[in-house]
Every structure is written in C-alpha cells, then in structure tokens.
Design a protein around this motif. Sequence first.
Motif, PDB file in Angstrom:
ATOM      1  N   LYS A   3       0.798  -1.239   0.048  1.00  0.00           N
ATOM      2  CA  LYS A   3       0.008  -0.025  -0.101  1.00  0.00           C
ATOM      3  C   LYS A   3       0.897   1.227   0.037  1.00  0.00           C
ATOM      4  N   HIS A   4       0.570   2.190  -0.888  1.00  0.00           N
ATOM      5  CA  HIS A   4       1.246   3.495  -0.778  1.00  0.00           C
ATOM      6  C   HIS A   4       0.898   4.292   0.545  1.00  0.00           C
ATOM      7  N   LEU A   5       1.903   4.751   1.223  1.00  0.00           N
ATOM      8  CA  LEU A   5       1.599   5.253   2.605  1.00  0.00           C
ATOM      9  C   LEU A   5       1.326   6.879   2.222  1.00  0.00           C
ATOM     10  N   ASN A   6       0.247   7.540   2.848  1.00  0.00           N
ATOM     11  CA  ASN A   6      -0.023   8.899   2.754  1.00  0.00           C
ATOM     12  C   ASN A   6       0.707   9.542   4.157  1.00  0.00           C
ATOM     13  N   ARG A   7       0.532  10.874   4.256  1.00  0.00           N
ATOM     14  CA  ARG A   7       1.196  11.452   5.457  1.00  0.00           C
ATOM     15  C   ARG A   7       0.781  11.037   6.634  1.00  0.00           C
ATOM     16  N   GLN A   8      -0.453  10.689   6.766  1.00  0.00           N
ATOM     17  CA  GLN A   8      -0.983  10.161   8.265  1.00  0.00           C
ATOM     18  C   GLN A   8      -0.520   8.694   8.498  1.00  0.00           C
ATOM     19  N   ASP A   9      -0.238   8.015   7.699  1.00  0.00           N
ATOM     20  CA  ASP A   9       0.057   6.532   7.684  1.00  0.00           C
ATOM     21  C   ASP A   9       1.796   6.862   8.236  1.00  0.00           C
ATOM     22  N   ILE A  10       2.558   7.879   7.513  1.00  0.00           N
ATOM     23  CA  ILE A  10       3.713   7.966   7.787  1.00  0.00           C
ATOM     24  C   ILE A  10       3.866   8.535   9.179  1.00  0.00           C
ATOM     25  N   SER A  11       2.997   9.278   9.582  1.00  0.00           N
ATOM     26  CA  SER A  11       3.166   9.975  11.023  1.00  0.00           C
ATOM     27  C   SER A  11       2.820   9.027  11.897  1.00  0.00           C
ATOM     28  N   ALA A  12       1.881   8.099  11.693  1.00  0.00           N
ATOM     29  CA  ALA A  12       1.493   6.846  12.673  1.00  0.00           C
ATOM     30  C   ALA A  12       2.769   6.045  12.816  1.00  0.00           C
ATOM     31  N   ILE A  13       3.308   5.695  11.868  1.00  0.00           N
ATOM     32  CA  ILE A  13       4.289   4.636  11.784  1.00  0.00           C
ATOM     33  C   ILE A  13       5.613   5.325  12.607  1.00  0.00           C
ATOM     34  N   VAL A  14       6.124   6.547  12.077  1.00  0.00           N
ATOM     35  CA  VAL A  14       6.896   7.314  12.940  1.00  0.00           C
ATOM     36  C   VAL A  14       6.672   7.400  14.234  1.00  0.00           C
ATOM     37  N   ASN A  15       5.478   7.619  14.837  1.00  0.00           N
ATOM     38  CA  ASN A  15       5.054   7.549  16.090  1.00  0.00           C
ATOM     39  C   ASN A  15       5.242   6.189  16.850  1.00  0.00           C
ATOM     40  N   LEU A  16       4.671   5.213  16.156  1.00  0.00           N
ATOM     41  CA  LEU A  16       5.045   3.807  16.476  1.00  0.00           C
ATOM     42  C   LEU A  16       6.523   3.618  16.805  1.00  0.00           C
ATOM     43  N   ILE A  17       7.378   3.926  15.848  1.00  0.00           N
ATOM     44  CA  ILE A  17       8.697   3.769  16.125  1.00  0.00           C
ATOM     45  C   ILE A  17       9.231   4.307  17.423  1.00  0.00           C
ATOM     46  N   ARG A  18       9.188   5.645  17.664  1.00  0.00           N
ATOM     47  CA  ARG A  18       9.205   6.575  18.679  1.00  0.00           C
ATOM     48  C   ARG A  18       8.948   5.633  20.082  1.00  0.00           C
ATOM     49  N   GLY A  19       7.783   5.362  19.732  1.00  0.00           N
ATOM     50  CA  GLY A  19       7.392   4.680  21.181  1.00  0.00           C
ATOM     51  C   GLY A  19       7.555   3.172  21.417  1.00  0.00           C
ATOM     52  N   TRP A  20       8.448   2.663  20.691  1.00  0.00           N
ATOM     53  CA  TRP A  20       9.021   1.280  20.609  1.00  0.00           C
ATOM     54  C   TRP A  20       9.425   1.022  22.091  1.00  0.00           C
ATOM     55  N   GLU A  21       8.875  -0.009  22.736  1.00  0.00           N
ATOM     56  CA  GLU A  21       9.399  -0.299  24.004  1.00  0.00           C
ATOM     57  C   GLU A  21      10.191  -1.799  23.900  1.00  0.00           C
ATOM     58  N   GLU A  22      10.052  -2.286  23.168  1.00  0.00           N
ATOM     59  CA  GLU A  22      10.765  -3.804  23.063  1.00  0.00           C
ATOM     60  C   GLU A  22      12.259  -3.403  22.861  1.00  0.00           C
ATOM     61  N   ALA A  23      13.073  -4.511  23.389  1.00  0.00           N
ATOM     62  CA  ALA A  23      14.473  -4.544  23.082  1.00  0.00           C
ATOM     63  C   ALA A  23      15.144  -4.564  21.771  1.00  0.00           C
ATOM     64  N   LYS A  24      14.479  -5.221  20.933  1.00  0.00           N
ATOM     65  CA  LYS A  24      14.942  -5.349  19.726  1.00  0.00           C
ATOM     66  C   LYS A  24      13.821  -4.857  18.844  1.00  0.00           C
ATOM     67  N   LEU A  25      14.323  -3.999  17.800  1.00  0.00           N
ATOM     68  CA  LEU A  25      13.842  -3.292  16.633  1.00  0.00           C
ATOM     69  C   LEU A  25      14.159  -3.820  15.320  1.00  0.00           C
TER      70      LEU A  25
END
Length: 139
Positions: A3-25
């Motif tokens: 799926k092509h990502l729009n701005r909202q999708d990109i923002s949601a994914i960036v926030n997901l990464i920033r809030g990542w709490e697991e030890a391995k990414l």
Amino acid sequence: MAKHLNRQDISAIVNLIRGWEEAKLTWSAICEEAAPLVGKFPTRQSLNAHEAITTAYQAKKDALKGKAPKKPRPASLNAAASRIANLEAELVELKEQNRKYKQMFTIWQYNAYKKGIKESQLNMPLPKIDRERSDNQKR
C-alpha cells in the motif's frame, strides 16, 4: 501488493517507532505492528522509501544500542516542569521555523520550475575550493 503510504500513515508509523518499547527493533516487527494502523501489511521497502520513517528507525536503533544521549535527571519536580516548559517552547519555535523553511522551499521550487531549472541542476554539488590557487592570486 504494498500500500502506498500517505502523510497520516507515515506519521503513525514514525510515532510507532518512537514509542517502541521492546529491546529489539526490526523492519519485520514494525511492518507487523503498522499493519493495523495503515489498514494493510506494509513492506520493508515501502517503509524504507520514506525518509521520516528511516530517520526515526535509525534514531530508535541508536537509542536501543545506548548511543543516544543520556536522559538528564532533574533534581526536583519544579526543575523538571521548568525544563519541560522550556523544551515545549523551543519545540513551538522550531516548528514555526520549519514551516517557514518549507514555505520558502515551495517558492524556490516554483521559481526554479518557471525558469526551467531541472532538479539535477539544483542538486549539483558545490564547487571545490582550491585554497592554494586563492592564496597565489592575493600575492
């Protein structure tokens, strides 16, 4: 098909990464977690194609490896609240500055288009400075 990502999708994914709490990414883990956010399972390649996502990914990887700057511990809650207020004010200022830069870039982009300047011409590297040649001309 990805799926092509729009701005909202990109923002949601960036926030997901920033809030990542697991030890391995990993990219595959991000793809799995991002699927419910964007409505389809994104591929690593589609995520990697967006600079904001790759920047957030690299920053989080560095933070998980311990390369990120240490979090300062304030002496009291008042000091912490003051620091937070200062950082929020700085964030507002930087967002406004970024907005102005984007506006300026759009104007430059339009003017370059009107003058027939191609993107490859705009991305040409700066010329090398020959320091020795400059010194000889002064003599």
